[in-house]
Design a protein around this motif. Structure first.
Motif, mmCIF file in Angstrom:
data_model
loop_
_atom_site.group_PDB
_atom_site.id
_atom_site.type_symbol
_atom_site.label_atom_id
_atom_site.label_comp_id
_atom_site.label_asym_id
_atom_site.label_seq_id
_atom_site.Cartn_x
_atom_site.Cartn_y
_atom_site.Cartn_z
ATOM 1 N N LEU A 62 0.684 -1.225 0.015
ATOM 2 C CA LEU A 62 0.059 -0.013 0.053
ATOM 3 C C LEU A 62 0.872 1.185 0.009
ATOM 4 N N VAL A 63 2.046 1.235 0.711
ATOM 5 C CA VAL A 63 2.836 2.278 0.804
ATOM 6 C C VAL A 63 3.447 2.812 -0.308
ATOM 7 N N ALA A 64 4.111 1.516 -0.833
ATOM 8 C CA ALA A 64 4.806 1.754 -2.425
ATOM 9 C C ALA A 64 3.737 1.995 -3.381
ATOM 10 N N PHE A 65 2.489 1.678 -3.387
ATOM 11 C CA PHE A 65 1.452 2.058 -4.339
ATOM 12 C C PHE A 65 0.943 3.491 -4.170
ATOM 13 N N MET A 66 0.831 3.964 -2.981
ATOM 14 C CA MET A 66 0.505 5.540 -2.763
ATOM 15 C C MET A 66 1.611 6.559 -3.043
ATOM 16 N N THR A 67 2.939 5.855 -3.033
ATOM 17 C CA THR A 67 3.831 6.967 -3.357
ATOM 18 C C THR A 67 4.425 6.619 -4.851
ATOM 19 N N SER A 68 3.764 5.758 -5.553
ATOM 20 C CA SER A 68 4.156 5.562 -6.905
ATOM 21 C C SER A 68 3.867 6.548 -7.977
ATOM 22 N N GLY A 69 3.200 7.594 -7.579
ATOM 23 C CA GLY A 69 2.742 8.600 -8.664
ATOM 24 C C GLY A 69 1.834 9.718 -7.703
ATOM 25 N N PRO A 70 1.697 10.681 -8.693
ATOM 26 C CA PRO A 70 0.995 11.985 -7.843
ATOM 27 C C PRO A 70 -0.465 11.487 -7.285
ATOM 28 N N VAL A 71 -0.754 12.046 -6.077
ATOM 29 C CA VAL A 71 -2.280 12.013 -5.632
ATOM 30 C C VAL A 71 -2.891 13.302 -5.418
ATOM 31 N N VAL A 72 -4.233 13.464 -5.512
ATOM 32 C CA VAL A 72 -4.715 14.628 -5.278
ATOM 33 C C VAL A 72 -5.441 14.613 -4.000
ATOM 34 N N VAL A 73 -4.960 15.291 -2.890
ATOM 35 C CA VAL A 73 -5.654 15.329 -1.636
ATOM 36 C C VAL A 73 -6.635 16.581 -1.611
ATOM 37 N N GLN A 74 -7.723 16.277 -0.936
ATOM 38 C CA GLN A 74 -8.828 17.331 -1.102
ATOM 39 C C GLN A 74 -9.632 17.051 0.263
ATOM 40 N N VAL A 75 -10.195 18.284 0.492
ATOM 41 C CA VAL A 75 -11.193 18.713 1.619
ATOM 42 C C VAL A 75 -12.404 18.680 0.871
#
Ligand code: CMP
Length: 139
Positions: A62-75
């Motif tokens: 999971l950590v490898a996947f979540m750091t594998s590319g950009p994410v968009v964090v939103q509220v």
């Protein structure tokens, strides 16, 4: 009541250029994006954010996947935002997700499941504070 929740558009979705399509489904569900930023999560951020899962067998992947590319964090803000967001996301496992949900429509697997959403008001506050300063949220 109008409340807030925290959302992540995950690397499998940003890679397929689905940021707008996913955000449109959130908006159509009655949620309003009151903060948003595209980031590349560091390993430390991903491990900290998912600390509750650190004993689970899928944690390292999971950590490898979540750091594998950009994410968009939103509220996201709206009437009962946590529950509304969980409804439109659908089940964690896309095979179990209802038709019309984000995960049924877009997720690739139980891991690469396109979106994260807070599971309670308490965790929403913790997760929002993990990624956003108060002045970055404009309601
Ligand atoms: P999320 O809602 O972000 O919370 C934990 C994440 O771990 C989950 O979505 C999935 O991306 C990932 N994951 C991978 N395997 C599993 C699993 N077997 N059960 C739950 N979550 C999993």
């Amino acid at each position: 009541a109008t409340t807030r929740t925290f959302s992540i558009i995950k690397p499998d979705a940003t890679r397929r250029n689905l940021t707008g399509a996913v955000t449109a489904m959130l908006e159509e569900a009655g949620l309003r994006v009151v903060a948003s930023k595209r980031i590349r999560m560091t390993r430390e951020q991903a491990e900290g954010f998912y600390a509750v899962h650190k004993e689970r067998p899928f944690f390292n992947d999971l950590v490898a996947f979540m750091t594998s590319g950009p994410v968009v964090v939103q509220v996201l803000e709206g009437e009962n935002a946590v529950a509304r967001n969980r409804e439109v996301m659908g089940a964690t496992n896309p095979d179990a997700a209802d038709e019309g949900t984000i995960r049924k429509t877009y997720a690739e697997s139980i891991e690469a499941n396109s979106v994260h959403g807070s599971d309670s008001d308490e965790n929403a506050k913790i997760e929002i504070d993990f990624f956003f300063k108060p002045e970055e949220i404009v309601g």
